[in-house]
Write an enzyme that holds these catalytic residues in place. Structure first.
Site, short mmCIF file in Angstrom:
data_model
loop_
_atom_site.label_atom_id
_atom_site.label_comp_id
_atom_site.label_asym_id
_atom_site.label_seq_id
_atom_site.Cartn_x
_atom_site.Cartn_y
_atom_site.Cartn_z
N ALA A 19 0.79 -1.23 0.00
CA ALA A 19 0.00 0.00 0.00
C ALA A 19 0.83 1.28 0.00
CB ALA A 19 -0.95 0.01 1.20
N LYS A 202 7.50 -10.66 -14.01
CA LYS A 202 6.15 -10.14 -14.24
C LYS A 202 5.33 -11.10 -15.09
CE LYS A 202 4.93 -6.80 -12.79
NZ LYS A 202 4.45 -6.44 -11.42
#
Length: 355
Positions: A19, A202
């Site tokens: 976050a 990724k």
């Protein structure tokens, strides 16, 4: 997927991994600003000063809860996701010297300075390769699997995985004159052979996410942004922002090529859009503006002549072009490159990054 909107009605809890990061911070801001969500954010240390900007956001006092979590620790991830209707998996390892979406990056400052002494016969390049695999592959893939398993356990309704065009662009078999869309995947074996560990991490993480979704029925949607720039909310300069900083400070060599850019605020909007749109499915490329880096430097020199600006350059291959047609069809809109660049520099100035 949308939670209740009006004050006084039950709000939906959503999780955001990592976050405190660049993209995730803006996503948390958007979620809180909507008034529809209670946010469970994972960070390594909730008490760390670098996460102070999260607590200072409007609505954070009542609707943001930070959890101490490590993506490789399943228990900590599961505790943060428990009770959530939706999850945004944003966290992903990106070494600061290995910029997002930059297949040419080759240099890494070792977090394990004694490693060469244990493997004296390994070349410097081999040590770098080993470090990148340790630092990128396991956290990206295992971390994603831990998040997805925790989402299944918590009966989460939808997971939005933040991937990257790095999981799209490294594909030598794609026709050179054809714009890349969601059907294009980076070639796993080619990434491995060329030791392109960031793109491999990724790609593998996103592939694993969709494979897990297929096997379990978990609703997974991915968003693949290009190079993300824009104003900072966090106190530190992230890898993608450093590319613009390097153009202004002149301390590092700058790669001249066609780059694809997208505003961090537009990425946050895209993440919320695909979460809240029931018919959203599969992958979504999130790219806004393609610019030659030489043109970016010219703009910066025109706007801010007093800065040192980059003086060391190397010409490298252009990036391919990407299509965001699928995301636009959901109603996604994006800022002009000029607005994004101006706001980026204003943010860097205010944060003292350019001093």
């Amino acid at each position: 997927m949308e939670g209740a909107g009006a004050a006084g009605r039950t709000r939906t809890a959503v999780g955001v991994t990592g976050a405190g990061g660049f993209v995730a911070s803006w996503l948390v801001e958007r979620l809180l600003a909507s008034g529809r969500y209670v946010v469970h954010g994972t960070v390594r240390d909730p008490g760390d000063a670098k996460n102070a900007h999260l607590a200072a956001m409007d609505g954070a006092a009542d609707r943001l809860r930070l959890f101490r979590a490590d993506l490789l620790d399943y228990g900590s991830v599961a505790a943060a996701i428990a009770g959530c209707d939706g999850v945004f998996h944003v966290a992903s390892p990106v070494p600061s010297t290995y910029p997002v979406g930059d297949p040419e990056a080759t240099h890494l400052s070792s977090p394990f300075p004694l490693l060469p002494s244990f493997f004296p016969r390994l070349s410097h390049a081999s040590v770098q390769s080993l470090l990148l695999q340790v630092e990128l592959l396991a956290p990206a893939v295992k971390g994603t699997m831990n998040v997805l398993k925790a989402c299944s356990e918590a009966k989460v309704k939808r997971v939005v995985v933040v991937s990257s065009v790095s999981a799209v662009m490294v594909n030598p078999g794609w026709p050179q004159d054809e714009v890349m869309d969601e059907a294009c995947w980076s070639d796993v074996e080619f990434c491995r052979t060329t030791q392109n560990w960031y793109c491999l991490s990724k790609t593998l993480a996103e592939l694993e996410a969709f494979d897990y979704a297929k096997r379990t029925g978990l609703d997974v949607v991915s968003v693949c942004p290009s190079l993300v720039i824009g104003p900072l909310l966090q106190s530190t300069v992230n890898a993608s922002s450093s590319i613009i900083v390097d153009c202004l400070k002149g301390d590092h060599e700058v790669k001249l090529k066609l780059r694809n850019f997208v505003d961090v605020r537009d990425v946050a909007d895209a993440l919320l859009l695909v979460y809240e749109t029931p018919e959203a499915s599969g992958r979504y490329i999130c790219d806004a503006n393609a610019r030659q880096v030489s043109d970016v430097i010219a703009l910066l020199k025109n706007w801010h002549p007093a800065y040192n600006h980059a003086t060391k350059f190397v010409q490298v291959s252009d990036e391919p072009l990407f299509s965001s047609k699928k995301l636009k069809a959901l109603g996604w809109k994006f800022r002009t490159f000029e607005e994004t660049l101006r706001d980026s520099v204003e943010s860097f100035t205010a944060a003292g990054v350019l001093d």
